[in-house]
Design an enzyme around this catalytic site. Structure first.
Site, mmCIF file in Angstrom:
data_model
loop_
_atom_site.group_PDB
_atom_site.id
_atom_site.type_symbol
_atom_site.label_atom_id
_atom_site.label_comp_id
_atom_site.label_asym_id
_atom_site.label_seq_id
_atom_site.Cartn_x
_atom_site.Cartn_y
_atom_site.Cartn_z
ATOM 1 N N ASN A 186 42.216 13.094 22.422
ATOM 2 C CA ASN A 186 42.378 11.991 21.469
ATOM 3 C C ASN A 186 42.427 12.417 20.004
ATOM 4 O OD1 ASN A 186 39.660 12.780 21.766
ATOM 5 N ND2 ASN A 186 38.920 10.835 20.968
ATOM 6 N N ASN A 206 -3.174 3.806 9.167
ATOM 7 C CA ASN A 206 -3.223 4.548 7.908
ATOM 8 C C ASN A 206 -2.874 6.020 8.069
ATOM 9 O OD1 ASN A 206 -4.275 2.436 6.023
ATOM 10 N ND2 ASN A 206 -5.910 2.388 7.539
ATOM 11 N N GLU A 245 -20.355 -4.853 2.111
ATOM 12 C CA GLU A 245 -19.781 -3.538 2.402
ATOM 13 C C GLU A 245 -20.860 -2.613 2.964
ATOM 14 O OE1 GLU A 245 -16.543 -2.854 2.309
ATOM 15 O OE2 GLU A 245 -16.345 -4.979 1.783
ATOM 16 N N ALA A 256 47.983 17.123 39.628
ATOM 17 C CA ALA A 256 46.923 18.007 39.156
ATOM 18 C C ALA A 256 47.481 19.079 38.241
ATOM 19 C CB ALA A 256 46.206 18.641 40.341
ATOM 20 N N ASN A 271 -15.543 -7.349 9.266
ATOM 21 C CA ASN A 271 -14.425 -8.079 8.672
ATOM 22 C C ASN A 271 -13.114 -7.346 8.956
ATOM 23 O OD1 ASN A 271 -12.895 -9.810 7.053
ATOM 24 N ND2 ASN A 271 -13.276 -8.597 5.212
ATOM 25 N N GLY A 314 -6.051 -3.607 -5.656
ATOM 26 C CA GLY A 314 -6.903 -4.284 -4.688
ATOM 27 C C GLY A 314 -6.225 -5.449 -3.996
ATOM 28 N N THR A 315 -6.867 -5.895 -2.907
ATOM 29 C CA THR A 315 -6.304 -6.974 -2.093
ATOM 30 C C THR A 315 -6.288 -8.301 -2.849
ATOM 31 O OG1 THR A 315 -8.508 -7.247 -1.124
ATOM 32 C CG2 THR A 315 -6.918 -5.913 0.106
ATOM 33 N N GLY A 342 0.800 -1.223 0.000
ATOM 34 C CA GLY A 342 0.000 0.000 0.000
ATOM 35 C C GLY A 342 0.829 1.267 0.000
ATOM 36 N N ARG A 387 -2.019 8.823 3.451
ATOM 37 C CA ARG A 387 -2.390 9.623 4.625
ATOM 38 C C ARG A 387 -1.235 9.764 5.618
ATOM 39 N NH1 ARG A 387 -7.506 6.611 6.724
ATOM 40 N NH2 ARG A 387 -7.251 8.054 8.485
#
Length: 456
Positions: A385, A227, A155, A422, A170, A78-79, A11, A15
């Site tokens: 270093n 999404n 649907e 020191a 679903n 589509g799926t 996909g 968005r």
């Protein structure tokens, strides 16, 4: 019975408004598609095909470590079309294929195991994962017959007034008998307003052939797809709650779980206490009996038993048993801190080894060094270093005492049982047991303030 899986990951994710493919956005530190792959494998399904599309190369690069197969869906039609693209993966196989989506990372191992068992024991040719929701508006409704088998999926826009009252929806995740799925794919068409091939139409085809279709309801949160950025945050919240609950059940104390951020691959031993505001990421391992006080960041690191960490950053490093770190310490990548050591406030360690029982208490920088055990660093020590072109190494033996405000200019070696006075700047090797003093002799100019007219 042979099981395999297909993950739909092609996909576009418009968005999300991102140059990163949708399925590569992370939930609790791991790409969503990799979360799904891991869960499927943990459920015992090792043969997995990922259907890729937008950003296919990036998705392959991110997932190839998992040893999966790939199918390319060059056009998102589509799926059903996505599964058609994986036909070669399915051809010649017998058994069950489970189909999941790469943008639904909250599915659990237990649900996948339950789904395949339910599908097999019910002798179904297809099984849907569904959810019961209070507000099903916008979702496809699952219509069951008198025997509770699925009759069809309708649907929302096509529902009758009676069907609109159904609250079983679903999820878009399925199990299919492979041979029946392949035959049904040959009969799919795109005779619809979108001109796409829908996997839900396979259910209708199988039903028209008199085959049994089952449906297994699961909690809605497991079916949540991502999404948008807002939905990504929702998924992160659910996953983080699961992760934190798992650690607490394993004997870890989280003072405020809602404000503790632990990635999915982190391991934590029992009797560790973690305060709020901590971010623990990557493949970090924290062993038992540690205390992580508020507002630390630990990434891809190994923290030994009984370590105390206060308000510090530890990246890609190891901290030995019984050591304390912080507050405000910064341990940079490829550092190894020994046992019972002390890395104190405003100390930075870069790509260095620090020996057991060595104390670096405050305001010190150690870079590209090997430090022995039992050493003590005074305030303001700097391991110098970098010469402007290259990094150089410093070696410090056991039981060295480094005084305050000392510069150790690499490459240089400080041998065992040495003292550095020191304020010294050390350029040459210090022999074992020696005291090194490298500072100008003090000169007092009597009456200088008055002579200069500076006396107040």
């Amino acid at each position: 019975m042979y099981n395999c899986a297909i993950i739909l990951a092609a996909g576009e994710g418009k968005r999300m408004k991102s140059s990163t493919p949708k399925v590569l956005h992370k939930v609790c530190g791991k790409e969503m598609v990799n979360v799904v792959i891991d869960v499927i494998k943990n459920a015992g399904i090792k043969d997995i095909n990922v259907v890729v599309g937008r950003g296919a190369d990036k998705v392959k690069e991110a997932t190839e470590v998992n040893g999966v197969f790939y199918a390319l869906q060059d056009k998102q039609l589509g799926t059903g079309h996505a599964v058609m693209c994986a036909r070669e993966f399915l051809t010649g196989k017998q058994g069950t294929v489970a189909i999941f989506t790469g943008d639904a990372p909250l599915i659990t191992k237990e649900t996948i195991e339950k789904l395949t068992l339910f599908h097999r024991e019910g002798m179904y040719k297809a099984t849907l994962l569904t959810s019961i929701v209070d507000n099903p508006s916008g979702y496809g409704r699952v219509i069951r017959g008198n025997n509770e088998d699925v009759v069809k999926i309708v649907e929302h826009k096509d529902c009758t007034e009676q069907e609109l009252k159904i609250n079983e929806i679903n999820s878009g995740m399925y199990c299919f008998d492979i041979e029946h799925l392949l035959k049904s794919l040959d009969r799919l068409d795109n005779n619809n307003a979108q001109g796409e091939y829908y996997l839900t139409d396979v259910i209708g085809i199988l039903k028209s052939d008199g085959e049994k279709i089952g449906a297994l309801p699961i909690p809605f949160e497991e079916t949540m797809g991502v999404n948008s950025r807002a939905q990504l945050a929702d998924a992160e919240k659910v996953m983080r709650k699961r992760i934190n609950l798992k650690h607490m059940e394993n004997g870890v104390t989280l003072i405020d779980p809602d404000n503790t951020y632990i990635d999915i691959d982190v391991e934590i031993g029992n009797d560790t206490i973690i305060y709020p505001g901590n971010v623990i990421s990557g493949k970090t391992i924290i062993e038992e009996g540690c205390t992580i006080y508020p507002n630390s960041r630990i990434e891809n690191s190994l923290i030994g038993k009984g370590v105390n960490i206060q308000n510090s950053v530890i990246l890609q490093s190891k901290v030995g048993e019984g050591t304390s770190v912080g507050p405000f310490a910064y341990i940079r990548p490829e550092s190894v801190i020994g046992k019972s050591a002390r890395i104190g406030d405003f100390v930075e360690i870069k790509k260095s080894v620090i020996g057991d029982k060595t104390k670096v208490s405050h305001l010190t920088y150690i870079g590209d060094a090997e430090v022995g055990s039992g050493c003590n660093f005074g305030c303001g020590t700097v391991v110098v270093n970098y010469d402007g072109k290259k990094k150089h190494k410093t070696i410090i033996g056991d039981n060295a005492f480094i005084g305050c405000n000392v510069n150790l200019v690499a490459p240089v070696k400080i041998n065992n049982d040495t003292y550095i006075a020191a304020g010294s700047t050390i350029l040459e090797e210090v022999p074992e047991g020696a005291l090194a003093i490298a500072r100008a002799k003090q000169v007092n100019k009597e009456g200088w303030v008055e002579k200069k007219g500076l006396k107040k």
